[in-house]
Design a protein around this motif. Structure first.
Motif, mmCIF file in Angstrom:
data_model
loop_
_atom_site.group_PDB
_atom_site.id
_atom_site.type_symbol
_atom_site.label_atom_id
_atom_site.label_comp_id
_atom_site.label_asym_id
_atom_site.label_seq_id
_atom_site.Cartn_x
_atom_site.Cartn_y
_atom_site.Cartn_z
ATOM 1 N N ALA A 195 0.590 -0.681 -0.101
ATOM 2 C CA ALA A 195 -0.040 0.156 -0.247
ATOM 3 C C ALA A 195 0.310 1.422 -0.316
ATOM 4 O O ALA A 195 1.745 0.597 0.327
ATOM 5 C CB ALA A 195 -1.010 0.527 1.218
ATOM 6 N N TYR A 196 0.501 2.229 -0.503
ATOM 7 C CA TYR A 196 0.806 3.471 -0.190
ATOM 8 C C TYR A 196 0.677 4.901 0.640
ATOM 9 O O TYR A 196 -0.397 4.219 1.455
ATOM 10 C CB TYR A 196 0.167 4.341 -2.135
ATOM 11 N N SER A 197 2.008 4.844 1.174
ATOM 12 C CA SER A 197 1.713 5.360 2.577
ATOM 13 C C SER A 197 0.789 6.505 2.489
ATOM 14 O O SER A 197 -0.141 6.776 4.084
ATOM 15 C CB SER A 197 2.615 6.822 2.484
ATOM 16 N N LYS A 198 0.537 6.869 1.943
ATOM 17 C CA LYS A 198 -0.853 7.974 1.479
ATOM 18 C C LYS A 198 -1.736 7.359 0.332
ATOM 19 O O LYS A 198 -1.615 6.857 -0.698
ATOM 20 C CB LYS A 198 -0.696 9.908 0.477
ATOM 21 N N PRO A 199 -3.436 6.693 1.130
ATOM 22 C CA PRO A 199 -4.182 5.753 -0.481
ATOM 23 C C PRO A 199 -4.191 6.454 -1.689
ATOM 24 O O PRO A 199 -4.012 5.765 -2.350
ATOM 25 C CB PRO A 199 -5.185 5.650 0.596
ATOM 26 N N ASN A 200 -4.659 7.895 -1.529
ATOM 27 C CA ASN A 200 -4.940 8.486 -2.809
ATOM 28 C C ASN A 200 -3.768 8.769 -3.595
ATOM 29 O O ASN A 200 -3.810 9.425 -4.870
ATOM 30 C CB ASN A 200 -6.195 9.449 -2.171
ATOM 31 N N ASP A 201 -2.869 9.131 -3.260
ATOM 32 C CA ASP A 201 -1.371 9.556 -3.883
ATOM 33 C C ASP A 201 -0.096 8.161 -4.316
ATOM 34 O O ASP A 201 0.645 7.571 -3.842
ATOM 35 C CB ASP A 201 -0.600 10.298 -2.648
ATOM 36 N N THR A 202 -0.177 7.901 -5.689
ATOM 37 C CA THR A 202 0.720 7.066 -6.124
ATOM 38 C C THR A 202 2.093 7.940 -6.386
ATOM 39 O O THR A 202 2.731 6.886 -6.605
ATOM 40 C CB THR A 202 0.363 6.572 -7.605
ATOM 41 N N THR A 203 2.328 8.782 -6.112
ATOM 42 C CA THR A 203 3.736 9.546 -5.725
ATOM 43 C C THR A 203 4.010 9.372 -4.618
ATOM 44 O O THR A 203 5.391 9.309 -4.113
ATOM 45 C CB THR A 203 3.589 10.426 -6.227
#
Length: 699
Positions: A195-203
């Motif tokens: 998972a990304y550390s910020k779910p809606n930020d793929t960067t």
């Protein structure tokens, strides 16, 4: 004799030689040659079925040989045929629960499923618009599970088969063997991205793990890191779970394929059951220097015209390399050389003796030094043992007991009953790391070791708790498994600053009470930083009627009706704030006021303000009211489209005028019926408590 059935369900008998193939998650199929049965040979056609070993198969091809007077045919098990000939005419996108995919595929097919595998929801793109079998195989692969078919029930399981105590050994029950290795996918190193550390930020930074196999250092000097395709799945939020997935992929990258022929000892009285697809068996072949535990992938059996099995060919694949290392090679070698007896977990001499005694006895039970043992005469893998340690049920010849009762507790794949009572119950999804725990009359929901939410009871009632830093959502799900959030406690909510997010439509009347009585100080405040919009959807889906409130003004869109009151403007006076009611008319008018003075010719033209002209429809009669400000008589001598003329009986005379014209677009409205009844008003919280006070009698 084999029973064939035509399209009209007429039955025919025939004698055939048959080759039957069973595979893990593959079609059950038959190929055969019909020697005797003239009705079948002469009339076999499309749509015919046959019953073999209590299973229904559909004939898909047949070839008649006039020279030998035989018919060769092939058939597939009915489930695979029917599902491949039934379309699924929908297209799905997004993430759905595994059960939603299964429900959609099995609906209306006549087949049901039994799922004992724990599978997290997964995402598909343009899934559908194909035959149901292809789509079923697709989600089975995606979920990494397996299945078997029994009648009209499809069993979905984490893995088929059992780890048997069967040993297949050269010159005992192994005829020939051929071993093939495949290292095209061999890897010693793997990475995983979760998972990304910020779910809606793929960067943003992702959860990342790496794994090196036991063979990494051995091959590194020559090849460097031999890398597997990375595992990239945003559903992994716990490093341990992601690492387990990467480890499994690397460790299973080295495959061994084994093809062997088994001599069917059942025909000469050997009662131990033959293995099935999915089962694990131990194979020992000294000439090939091979001794390992392998999994049966496919079984092909030949049957003569009497239905007797004459040959069985088994195709196997090995355990992963890491699992192979757990097997004691020295023990296997000693067993193969006959230096030591077969270990108890494989097949003890005592169990063999007990098995022979039980099968020869009149009763199914036998007292041994291991306790009371019961073995199924038709399948020796099914064993029940009872002794001072407890009760155990085995399906792999006594090697493991997946269902057991001991002093340490109860172990079972499935539990059935009207009531299961206890102190603590826990279920965990290994892929996502989510856990549900029932404990002491409360429910706890955990993500890893982190308590997320729970349901508790106290003296005041039941409480659903959400712990800080997590989101608690109430969602609505449709038949396809797609969920829409309705109500949520966001992760930013805290004990000192609680927050609630409402995304759905509220279909109720809100009342704010104090001890059951409406109080003036129990106010409802709706507010936000930029403003509040209250409205109703129109037929086109937009807010056609609404009230918009901002920090500077309030706007009303659509008709504005006031019941049991007046429309007032609040004015500051020397005696406090006073209300000034709006002037009400029976029809919809717009007005303007001004002053004028007639000239030497005793007339003056008054032009209607262009903006006022835009508001009123002067094609309809409009009214001009005059007030004299001099000693003269005034009248309106002409009403034009955008002007009117005032005349007087004396020159240079001052006057005031008021114009009233019908509002453009509302010219025909007069005392518009609201369609409300007295009964409707009575429901509006006492608008007419003493009858209709707005109605007066003409008498």
């Amino acid at each position: 004799m084999i029973t064939f059935t035509d399209v009209e369900n007429n039955e025919y008998q025939a004698q055939c030689e048959i080759e039957k193939t069973d595979a893990v998650n593959g079609e059950k199929s038959l190929s055969g040659t019909i020697y005797f049965g003239q009705d079948v040979k002469a009339n076999i056609a499309k749509g015919w079925t046959l019953s073999f070993l209590d299973e229904e198969y559909v004939v898909v091809t047949y070839t008649k040989n006039d020279k030998e007077n035989t018919v060769a045919f092939s058939a597939v098990q009915a489930f695979f045929y029917k599902m491949s000939k039934t379309g699924f005419y929908e297209k799905w996108n997004g993430s759905h629960p595994f059960a939603s995919y299964l429900d959609a595929l099995f609906a209306g097919t006549g087949y049901t499923y039994d799922n004992t595998a724990s599978v997290a929801a997964f995402e598909k793109q343009d899934w559908g618009m194909s035959d149901r079998l292809s789509l079923f195989n697709d989600i089975i692969d995606q979920a990494s599970v397996e299945f078997s078919v029994e009648g009209t029930v499809v069993h979905v399981v984490p893995a088929m088969g059992s780890d048997l105590s069967t040993i297949v050994r050269k010159k005992f029950n192994l005829d020939t063997a051929e071993i093939q290795t495949d290292n095209t996918s061999f890897a010693t190193y793997g990475r995983g991205y979760g998972a990304y550390s910020k779910p809606n930020d793929t960067t943003s930074k992702r959860l990342e793990v790496e794994y090196k196999s036991p063979l990494y250092n051995y091959y590194y000097p020559k090849f460097g890191a031999i890398e597997a395709v990375p595992v990239a799945d945003e559903r992994y939020t716990i490093a341990e779970n992601l690492l387990a997935a990467v480890k499994e992929k690397v460790d299973k990258s080295w495959a061994i394929s084994l093809t062997l022929n088994l001599v069917d000892l059942q025909s000469v009285g050997y009662k131990y059951a033959m293995a099935n697809p999915g089962d694990y068996i131990t194979v020992i072949d000294e000439s090939l220097n091979f001794s390992d535990k392998v999994r049966i992938i496919k079984v092909t059996s030949d049957y003569d015209i009497r239905g007797t099995r004459t040959k069985t060919e088994v195709e196997c694949g090995s355990l992963s390399f890491a699992e192979q290392q757990k097997t004691s090679q020295s023990t296997l070698s000693n067993v193969a050389a006959g230096k030591i007896p077969v270990p108890n977990e494989w097949l003890t001499s005592q169990v063999q003796l007990a098995t022979n005694s039980l099968l020869a006895a009149r009763t199914e039970l036998k007292f041994t030094d291991q306790g009371i043992i019961a073995i199924d005469k038709s399948d020796a893998n099914k064993v029940v043992i009872l002794n001072s340690a407890g009760l155990g049920v085995s399906t792999d010849g006594g090697q493991t007991f997946k269902s057991a009762i001991t002093a340490d507790g109860v172990v079972a794949d499935r539990l059935f009953g009207n009531l299961i009572s206890g102190i603590t119950y826990e279920t965990k999804d290994a892929a996502s790391g989510y856990t549900i725990r029932l404990k002491g009359g409360a429910m706890e929901l955990l993500k890893g070791d982190d308590l997320v939410s729970g349901i508790n009871q106290n003296t005041s009632g039941s409480t659903f708790n959400n712990f800080e830093g997590h989101t608690l959502s109430l969602s609505q799900t449709n038949a396809s498994g797609v969920s829409t959030e309705v109500l949520a406690i966001p992760s930013s909510s805290t004990h000192d600053s609680p927050k609630l997010s409402v995304y759905g439509k509220i279909n109720t009347r809100l009342k704010f009470l104090s001890d059951g009585v409406i109080q003036a100080d129990n106010l409802l405040w709706l507010g936000s930083l930029n403003g509040v919009n209250i409205g109703a959807f129109g037929s086109d889906g937009t807010f056609t009627h609404r009230i918009d409130a901002t920090s500077s003004e309030v706007k009303v869109f659509g008709n504005f009706t006031v019941y049991n009151g007046s429309k007032n403007a609040a004015q500051v006076t020397r005696d406090g704030i006073r209300a000034t009611p709006a002037y009400e008319l029976a029809e919809n008018y717009v007005g303007d006021i001004g002053e004028g003075k007639t000239g030497d010719d005793k007339t003056v033209r008054v032009d209607i303000d262009p903006l006022v002209f835009d508001l009123i429809n002067t094609d309809k009669p409009y009214q001009v009211f005059l007030t004299a400000y001099s000693d003269a008589h005034f009248w309106v001598s002409e009403r034009g489209k955008d002007y009117f003329v005032v005349s007087s009986d004396s020159p240079d005379s001052a006057f005031g005028w008021e114009l009233k014209g019908k509002r453009r677009g509302f010219e025909d409205q007069r005392l518009v019926d609201t369609k409300d009844t007295y009964e409707d008003l009575e429901k509006m919280e006492g608008l007419i408590p003493n009858g209709n006070q707005n109605v007066q009698s003409n008498s």
